[in-house]
Motif scaffolding. Structure first.
Motif, PDB file in Angstrom:
ATOM      1  N   SER A  66       0.834  -1.202   0.000  1.00  0.00           N
ATOM      2  CA  SER A  66       0.000   0.000   0.000  1.00  0.00           C
ATOM      3  C   SER A  66       0.867   1.249   0.000  1.00  0.00           C
ATOM      4  O   SER A  66       0.522   2.258  -0.595  1.00  0.00           O
TER       5      SER A  66
ATOM      6  N   ILE B  68      -1.988  -5.529  -5.373  1.00  0.00           N
ATOM      7  CA  ILE B  68      -0.911  -5.364  -4.403  1.00  0.00           C
ATOM      8  C   ILE B  68      -1.185  -6.331  -3.245  1.00  0.00           C
ATOM      9  O   ILE B  68      -2.259  -6.930  -3.164  1.00  0.00           O
TER      10      ILE B  68
ATOM     11  N   HIS C 284      -1.493  -7.405   0.871  1.00  0.00           N
ATOM     12  CA  HIS C 284      -1.863  -6.935   2.202  1.00  0.00           C
ATOM     13  C   HIS C 284      -1.021  -7.757   3.178  1.00  0.00           C
ATOM     14  O   HIS C 284      -0.709  -8.910   2.868  1.00  0.00           O
TER      15      HIS C 284
ATOM     16  N   GLU D 228      -1.801  -9.486   5.413  1.00  0.00           N
ATOM     17  CA  GLU D 228      -2.480 -10.752   5.695  1.00  0.00           C
ATOM     18  C   GLU D 228      -2.456 -11.726   4.511  1.00  0.00           C
ATOM     19  O   GLU D 228      -2.870 -12.881   4.667  1.00  0.00           O
TER      20      GLU D 228
ATOM     21  N   ASN E 238      -1.847 -10.433  -2.960  1.00  0.00           N
ATOM     22  CA  ASN E 238      -2.831 -10.067  -3.989  1.00  0.00           C
ATOM     23  C   ASN E 238      -4.253  -9.878  -3.461  1.00  0.00           C
ATOM     24  O   ASN E 238      -5.214 -10.036  -4.215  1.00  0.00           O
ATOM     25  N   LEU E 239      -4.378  -9.553  -2.178  1.00  0.00           N
ATOM     26  CA  LEU E 239      -5.741  -9.404  -1.625  1.00  0.00           C
ATOM     27  C   LEU E 239      -6.418  -8.127  -2.103  1.00  0.00           C
ATOM     28  O   LEU E 239      -7.631  -8.018  -2.081  1.00  0.00           O
ATOM     29  N   ILE E 240      -5.613  -7.143  -2.537  1.00  0.00           N
ATOM     30  CA  ILE E 240      -6.179  -5.870  -2.996  1.00  0.00           C
ATOM     31  C   ILE E 240      -5.856  -5.721  -4.477  1.00  0.00           C
ATOM     32  O   ILE E 240      -4.691  -5.631  -4.846  1.00  0.00           O
TER      33      ILE E 240
END
Lengths: 359, 359
Positions: free
Chosen positions: B76, B142, B144, B146, B149-151
């Motif tokens: 991020s 991008i 996260h 956690e 590639n979650l976002i």
């Protein structure tokens, strides 16, 4: 229940407008979801979140998050915090996000939904009149310190569920702000409904039937335009009627000091005046002016600098003699986008602002 | 120049593969752009950025940004920094972003492009063999903290320009990593081209003709699958062949300690073994095993815990007896997705890992 269907490239969705919708939520979901996450703000949360949670819990596992009310929450910080919260809540690609609130919540929650795991379902539950505009059309975004809505997507909701009961708790300023966008929709489309709004008195309590009818009329126009131009390549710019000066006033005053709709109201009057002069025609400027006055829209613009407003209205703010792009009316219901010399606009704006102050 | 066209919901784009493409960039742009912004990393920048800038400056105003090489830049923080940089560079909705680099750069720059002003044009210029996979298909994202590639979004490039000259500066591990995905593509599609890869020796310098041909074959398979299933609703999951165990090994080893392709190579062998046992068929396990061995793919898995790998392979990591979803082959070139009991997979994995270590 009044319903309008919006066709998009990714399929159709319904906009439902009625009272007590929040108590019929689970019947109105487009499909069943194992997990639902509600995003709301600190103004709307205390009023309507419990109703929504109770209803959703009949059919799903439900979590929620409450962000501070106000444009400040449409930031990268709150965006990433929400991402972390929905990951921790275990949302997957088959989950649903519900945006319960005004335009800020719809934009923020919609952008979260559009970019979580490359896009999960979301539903808009608008709680302001202004959001009749932002909840339809698929624009979602957050702000960057350099400008509003610079980070965002086109991403369509799976449904818009508009419970008009929630509009009765709006402060009068927010009612005025929302109705300015309804007025805009009443002027810019080939089926103008301005005549139906003329008699409305916003200082008196609004009944649900009236609200449903005016919202449906506004949404109808918005739908017609965004269906023609989902990605803002051409006619969608007509929705900016009144916004060239409106945005400049908002920015000059400082966000929060004048509502969006109040600024757009002044912007629309100016756009009408410029249209009259540019096309040498007669438009219902006086009628609109009187209606705004009767409904206490603030017109105190005497402290604003014409030079500064003109700078903000220019497409390229760094260029000295660049053009100003304005949406004008060739007649009631017929828009066109026109490039104007900033010298001409300066003269018109000086006259217009004197007129506004002296009346 | 070899070229493949990819059809998407938003239109078609060309994947061009050839040597010296970076010196013909301006002819290959899909249209002219007033402003172009190149995003690259600290490994690729020193090698190829100047060539690209020189070429683009013939036709546009050009700015650039260099982020640190490695997965850490898909964050991020770097995402928002890039947003600020492109705002300051004056990019508007008619500008272009060029992603010059491997999969990390393609994902990061693509996600920036997909969300700046609700989406502006971007072009992929892959500089790794592995990126033949990620640069086609429109997945941008991008990470996260956690999860990877979650976002992200589904967002298609306007073109993929693959200059195979840039592949000659790749370290051998990266060549192995990329070829593992080519091998995957050679096995999973009805026109399997595994026979054409068998004789390849990665320890010798690769010539451009060979690279172009293998990349085109791989991209062809990727295209066939993503065109059928742009948004990963069904057959696109077949691209996960070898990835269920592969991702688990990558995560257990720690990203950076084994390359993606090296982990997927082991995962593919396991998927072949499970396919053979589940369907009681014969597949070219031995052939593939020998090829990986000859090309020095690392198979030292003796320190990995089967229990921990199984936990990572489960869809729901918190559920004790949940199923494992694996893509298997019913025959060479025919995939299917199968739910397997974790007890069965445990037994198979124990045997497989012993076999791998003892051979």
């Amino acid at each position: 229940m009044k319903s309008i269907q919006v066709m998009t490239k990714d399929g159709a969705y319904d906009v439902n407008v009625d009272s007590e919708l929040r108590f019929r939520l689970h019947e109105l979901l487009p499909k069943s979801y194992r997990k639902v996450f509600v995003i709301t703000d600190s103004t709307v949360g205390p009023l309507y979140l419990d109703d929504v949670l109770t209803e959703l819990r009949k059919v799903s596992e439900v979590d929620y998050s409450i962000v501070p009310a106000g444009e400040g929450s449409k930031s990268s910080r709150f965006y990433f915090n929400l991402m972390t919260e929905i990951i921790n809540a275990g949302l997957d690609r088959d989950s649903l996000i519900v945006a319960l609130g005004g335009g800020m919540i719809g934009d923020l929650a919609g952008f979260v939904a559009s970019t979580y795991m490359r896009g999960i379902d979301f539903i808009q539950m608008p709680t302001t009149i202004l959001a009749h505009d932002s909840s339809v059309g698929g624009k979602v975004a957050i702000n960057h310190p350099e400008g509003k809505n610079l980070i965002g997507s086109f991403y369509q909701p799976k449904a818009v569920l508009y419970d008009v009961d929630t509009l009765h708790t709006l402060p009068l300023r927010e009612i005025r702000s929302g109705y300015a966008e309804i007025v805009k929709h009443s002027l810019i489309h080939p089926t103008p409904f301005w005549d139906q709004l003329k008699s409305l008195n916003l200082n008196q309590p609004l009944d649900n039937e009236r609200l449903v009818s005016d919202l449906i009329n506004g949404i109808h126009v918005k739908r017609e335009i965004v269906q023609q131009d989902e990605f803002e390549q051409n006619v969608r710019q007509y929705l900016n009627f009144g916004h060239t000066l409106g945005h400049a006033i908002e920015a000059e005053r400082g966000y929060g000091h004048i509502t969006h709709g109040e600024a757009v109201a002044i912007g629309m009057l100016f756009a009408l005046r410029v249209s009259e002069q540019h096309f040498n025609i007669q438009l219902p400027f006086d009628e609109l002016y009187r209606w705004f006055k009767q409904n206490n829209y603030p017109f105190d613009v005497s402290d604003l600098s014409v030079t500064r407003l003109i700078t903000r209205m220019k497409k390229d703010k760094k260029a000295k003699n660049s053009a100003i792009q304005m949406v004008l009316l060739k007649q009631l219901g017929e828009c066109t986008s026109v490039r104007l010399e900033d010298n001409d606009v300066t003269l018109w704006l000086e006259t217009f602002m004197r007129e506004l102050v002296n009346n």
